[in-house]
Design a protein around this motif. Sequence first.
Motif, mmCIF file in Angstrom:
data_model
loop_
_atom_site.group_PDB
_atom_site.id
_atom_site.type_symbol
_atom_site.label_atom_id
_atom_site.label_comp_id
_atom_site.label_asym_id
_atom_site.label_seq_id
_atom_site.Cartn_x
_atom_site.Cartn_y
_atom_site.Cartn_z
ATOM 1 N N LEU A 176 8.053 -1.499 14.991
ATOM 2 C CA LEU A 176 9.062 -1.320 16.036
ATOM 3 C C LEU A 176 8.939 -2.290 17.196
ATOM 4 C CD1 LEU A 176 9.389 2.558 16.287
ATOM 5 C CD2 LEU A 176 10.864 0.952 15.107
ATOM 6 N N THR A 177 7.773 -2.906 17.374
ATOM 7 C CA THR A 177 7.637 -3.881 18.452
ATOM 8 C C THR A 177 8.568 -5.068 18.246
ATOM 9 O OG1 THR A 177 5.691 -4.623 17.212
ATOM 10 C CG2 THR A 177 5.293 -3.352 19.211
ATOM 11 N N ALA B 267 8.613 3.821 4.026
ATOM 12 C CA ALA B 267 9.306 2.576 3.690
ATOM 13 C C ALA B 267 8.622 1.382 4.349
ATOM 14 C CB ALA B 267 10.778 2.661 4.120
ATOM 15 N N GLY B 268 8.232 1.525 5.622
ATOM 16 C CA GLY B 268 7.496 0.459 6.293
ATOM 17 C C GLY B 268 6.136 0.234 5.664
ATOM 18 N N TRP B 269 5.482 1.328 5.268
ATOM 19 C CA TRP B 269 4.182 1.242 4.592
ATOM 20 C C TRP B 269 4.318 0.434 3.308
ATOM 21 C CZ3 TRP B 269 1.920 2.219 -0.043
ATOM 22 C CH2 TRP B 269 0.529 2.357 -0.077
ATOM 23 N N PHE C 59 10.092 6.432 18.881
ATOM 24 C CA PHE C 59 9.638 6.750 17.517
ATOM 25 C C PHE C 59 8.127 6.561 17.408
ATOM 26 C CE2 PHE C 59 8.763 5.956 13.071
ATOM 27 C CZ PHE C 59 9.656 6.768 12.396
ATOM 28 N N ALA C 60 7.589 5.647 18.228
ATOM 29 C CA ALA C 60 6.152 5.383 18.184
ATOM 30 C C ALA C 60 5.339 6.618 18.534
ATOM 31 C CB ALA C 60 5.802 4.255 19.162
ATOM 32 N N PHE C 61 5.921 7.535 19.302
ATOM 33 C CA PHE C 61 5.172 8.703 19.754
ATOM 34 C C PHE C 61 5.443 9.946 18.914
ATOM 35 C CE2 PHE C 61 5.551 5.871 23.404
ATOM 36 C CZ PHE C 61 4.225 5.798 23.815
ATOM 37 N N LYS D 223 13.568 -13.238 12.852
ATOM 38 C CA LYS D 223 13.194 -13.700 11.511
ATOM 39 C C LYS D 223 12.058 -12.870 10.912
ATOM 40 C CE LYS D 223 14.164 -18.499 12.834
ATOM 41 N NZ LYS D 223 13.568 -19.862 12.988
ATOM 42 N N TYR D 224 11.380 -12.108 11.758
ATOM 43 C CA TYR D 224 10.189 -11.377 11.290
ATOM 44 C C TYR D 224 10.266 -9.912 11.707
ATOM 45 C CZ TYR D 224 8.642 -16.242 11.264
ATOM 46 O OH TYR D 224 8.554 -17.594 11.063
ATOM 47 N N ILE D 225 11.440 -9.318 11.520
ATOM 48 C CA ILE D 225 11.693 -7.987 12.041
ATOM 49 C C ILE D 225 10.785 -6.935 11.415
ATOM 50 C CG2 ILE D 225 13.479 -7.353 10.373
ATOM 51 C CD1 ILE D 225 13.655 -6.749 14.158
ATOM 52 N N ASP D 226 10.353 -7.162 10.160
ATOM 53 C CA ASP D 226 9.544 -6.156 9.464
ATOM 54 C C ASP D 226 8.046 -6.317 9.685
ATOM 55 O OD1 ASP D 226 11.777 -4.907 8.383
ATOM 56 O OD2 ASP D 226 11.826 -6.256 6.658
#
Length: 474
Positions: free
Chosen positions: A50-51, A126-128, A234-236, A289-292
């Motif tokens: 998310l950063t 999904a991120g994992w 969402f981070a929390f 370019k590096y959103i993920d």
Amino acid sequence: MDLSHTRLLRKKDINAMLANYHSPLKKELKTFDLTMLGIGAIIGTGIFVLTGTGALTAGPGLMISFVLAAIACLFASLCYAEFAAMVPESGSAYTYAYTTLGEIVAFIIGWDLMLEYLFAVSTVSAGWSGYFQSFLAGFGLKLPTVLSAAAGSVPGVTSYFNLPAFTIIILITLLLSLGVKETKRVNNIMVVIKLAVVLLFIFTAVRFIKPANWSPLLPFGFKGVFGAASSVFFAFIGFDAISSSVEETLEPSKTLPRSMLLSLGICTILYVAVSAIMTGVVPFETFAKYIDHPISAVLVYSGQNWMAGIVDLGAILGMTTVMLVCLYGQTRISFSMSRDGLLPHIFSDISAKSGAPLKSTVLFGSIAAIMGGFIPLADLAELVNIGTLTAFTLVSFSILRLRKTQPDLRRPFKTPWVPFVPIMSIISCVFLLINLKPVTWIRFVVWLAIGMIVYFGYSVKHSQLKMDSTTTNK
């Protein structure tokens, strides 16, 4: 007419709860374990994914966005801490609402928390999966494309099933099924490793900061900062899962408040430091370019490619602990609701061997795994935010109400500066709620409508408070 005695607003009596307190769950958790549980829930997707999105929304002002989100959490955590030290039952905001606002409000918040945790587990999976596949690629390994993502989740890619996302949730479900003692050991190890990875990133990348990249600090004004604060909240997620562990905690009146404040403080410092370094090393526009994988992008940009594999490992462990804590919180919320008769008995059935709600764990783990494997969940991630913020708002309001209606209750920990802290918590959370997308509110209302069907179709008839009052009247 005193509405507190109508069936929809009947409440649990805290003094009666204290007098009759008995839990079938095993007490295994200490301050260190709960602090690790909190860090496990907070440090994960927020830092590693998310950063990047937040930087594109707020620019270098992302560090302010994290501070704003953390302040909302701090106010809410002080309110949570008072309840957690005072009320002996698990269930988090659901149980707190049941003692102050009445049964139907408690059901709504419990139903809301179930949405929060279920989608959190599936979304994070999904991120994992993305980081895990990147980690495998470092060894020259690649999954078949059709098993690399849910159908329609990656534009231009023909895929049908996210095998890594499905698999990791199943493994987490199996771990939780073993009981809280085994779960805490694995979680503690993973949290220590991922903290080491985050600190290694900070010490490695900090020397490549170019202060010019922080100018302008607010390229999109405060609107961008507020928008990013709502999304990075969402981070929390899962922070309130700490309070769900009260029945498995040793000396909860002391342990829970300490661990809540410790985990939130540590994580806020790390979030602000990482976001400051990211936007200081890399011009924020580059993250498009590096959103993920924004952390990896910072290392590549600064020529520290050797750390890419280490960061991937940290991300994998970070997201694993987030899913672990959220699925844990999911089962404890449903356990409490089932014990109160608002959900079927299967959700509160405790395994004699593990001392954990085995059937509930397997059921929710399976649902989350199927969702993670088959459904593109990116658009539903904000539902997690709206669930968390709503819970925080109601808990803060409950503190105000209980201080007025039952001022003489024994409070081992008292929220400081009441009514200022609860009111600021409510204002902060409502402000972040307002900044969520309209479609998120529509989906939320639909979920609550389904909940009302469940409540009036089942819960209101099987409520334990109803049964108790009927027995008393006879």
